[in-house]
Design an enzyme around this catalytic site. Sequence first.
Site, mmCIF file in Angstrom:
data_model
loop_
_atom_site.group_PDB
_atom_site.id
_atom_site.type_symbol
_atom_site.label_atom_id
_atom_site.label_comp_id
_atom_site.label_asym_id
_atom_site.label_seq_id
_atom_site.Cartn_x
_atom_site.Cartn_y
_atom_site.Cartn_z
ATOM 1 C CD GLU A 97 -33.890 77.759 -55.756
ATOM 2 O OE1 GLU A 97 -33.254 78.321 -54.840
ATOM 3 O OE2 GLU A 97 -34.681 76.849 -55.514
ATOM 4 C CG ASP A 98 -30.464 77.634 -52.680
ATOM 5 O OD1 ASP A 98 -31.236 77.117 -53.512
ATOM 6 O OD2 ASP A 98 -30.579 77.432 -51.455
ATOM 7 C CG ASP A 125 -30.509 67.768 -54.817
ATOM 8 O OD1 ASP A 125 -30.006 66.962 -55.610
ATOM 9 O OD2 ASP A 125 -30.665 67.513 -53.611
ATOM 10 C CG PHE A 176 -26.174 68.372 -47.631
ATOM 11 C CD1 PHE A 176 -27.450 68.469 -48.159
ATOM 12 C CD2 PHE A 176 -25.843 69.186 -46.556
ATOM 13 C CE1 PHE A 176 -28.380 69.350 -47.639
ATOM 14 C CE2 PHE A 176 -26.772 70.081 -46.021
ATOM 15 C CZ PHE A 176 -28.041 70.151 -46.572
ATOM 16 N NE ARG A 207 -30.781 80.028 -44.151
ATOM 17 C CZ ARG A 207 -31.430 79.161 -44.921
ATOM 18 N NH1 ARG A 207 -31.031 78.957 -46.150
ATOM 19 N NH2 ARG A 207 -32.465 78.512 -44.457
HETATM 20 P P1 IMP Z 1 -34.600 70.340 -55.374
HETATM 21 O O1 IMP Z 1 -36.066 70.571 -55.355
HETATM 22 O O2 IMP Z 1 -34.246 68.925 -55.017
HETATM 23 O O3 IMP Z 1 -33.924 70.794 -56.636
HETATM 24 O O4 IMP Z 1 -33.992 71.119 -54.141
HETATM 25 C C1 IMP Z 1 -33.821 72.473 -54.124
HETATM 26 C C2 IMP Z 1 -33.717 73.009 -52.713
HETATM 27 O O5 IMP Z 1 -33.224 72.043 -51.779
HETATM 28 C C3 IMP Z 1 -32.718 74.147 -52.692
HETATM 29 O O6 IMP Z 1 -33.350 75.392 -52.936
HETATM 30 C C4 IMP Z 1 -32.101 74.040 -51.313
HETATM 31 O O7 IMP Z 1 -32.833 74.808 -50.381
HETATM 32 C C5 IMP Z 1 -32.221 72.567 -50.947
HETATM 33 N N1 IMP Z 1 -30.945 71.831 -51.188
HETATM 34 C C6 IMP Z 1 -30.681 70.945 -52.171
HETATM 35 N N2 IMP Z 1 -29.431 70.481 -52.100
HETATM 36 C C7 IMP Z 1 -28.858 71.105 -51.035
HETATM 37 C C8 IMP Z 1 -27.536 71.059 -50.443
HETATM 38 O O8 IMP Z 1 -26.597 70.369 -50.884
HETATM 39 N N3 IMP Z 1 -27.346 71.863 -49.360
HETATM 40 C C9 IMP Z 1 -28.319 72.652 -48.836
HETATM 41 N N4 IMP Z 1 -29.560 72.738 -49.361
HETATM 42 C C10 IMP Z 1 -29.830 71.964 -50.444
HETATM 43 MG MG MG Z 2 -32.823 75.105 -47.837
#
Ligand code: IMP
Ligand code: MG
Length: 178
Positions: A96-97, A100, A149, A162
């Site tokens: 995963e990237d 959050d 962010f 990206r």
């Molecule tokens: P989560 O479900 O809130 O953990 O969010 C995960 C997804 O939200 C990641 O796979 C990203 O695609 C996107 N995301 C969360 N934070 C960021 C950020 O700071 N920059 C860009 N994309 C984000």
């Molecule tokens: Mg995204």
Amino acid sequence: MTVGNVLITEDEIQDRIRLLAAEITKDYESRDLLLVGILKGAVMLMADLARAIELPMDMDFMAVSSYGAATQTSGVVRIIKDLERDIEGRDVLIVEDIIDSGLTLNYLLKSLSMRKPASIEVCSLLVKEGLQRAAVSCKYPGFIIPPDFVVGYGLDYLGLYRNLPYITVMNEEEIAAV
Ligand code: IMP
Ligand code: MG
């Protein structure tokens, strides 16, 4: 030209990935490793990590929607592209990237676990510090970062940035200017 305030440089990312790959190489020896990259954010990490792991392995990809066009998570996760093959009995490592809220990964872990893999672990380049709304255990975290962010190295804002080789924090003016 540099975008935003660089939080993690290209060299720091590559050094960390080599360490993660060494750990993974040690942990998955003689197992049936399948890297599952989550599109599109994890493409850069997938490519660099896979090349640094010194083991036979397989790669597959999934795409899920979580954010849509907003910068805050909606909590709604939808599978847009599923895996090509069965994962039963395989050692799945989700790539995963960023984690959050943790909602995306929490959903993925639940849904992939039902397919009976031999094991399932997570490698995420970034983990945002702060309250994860869903508890996810990430065995291979790259960097713990503040809850700002960020973009770059796979992470986007409205599909942009990206391709930056570093991780950078966008300020509000820059976000507004897109
Ligand atoms: P989560 O479900 O809130 O953990 O969010 C995960 C997804 O939200 C990641 O796979 C990203 O695609 C996107 N995301 C969360 N934070 C960021 C950020 O700071 N920059 C860009 N994309 C984000
Ligand atoms: Mg995204």
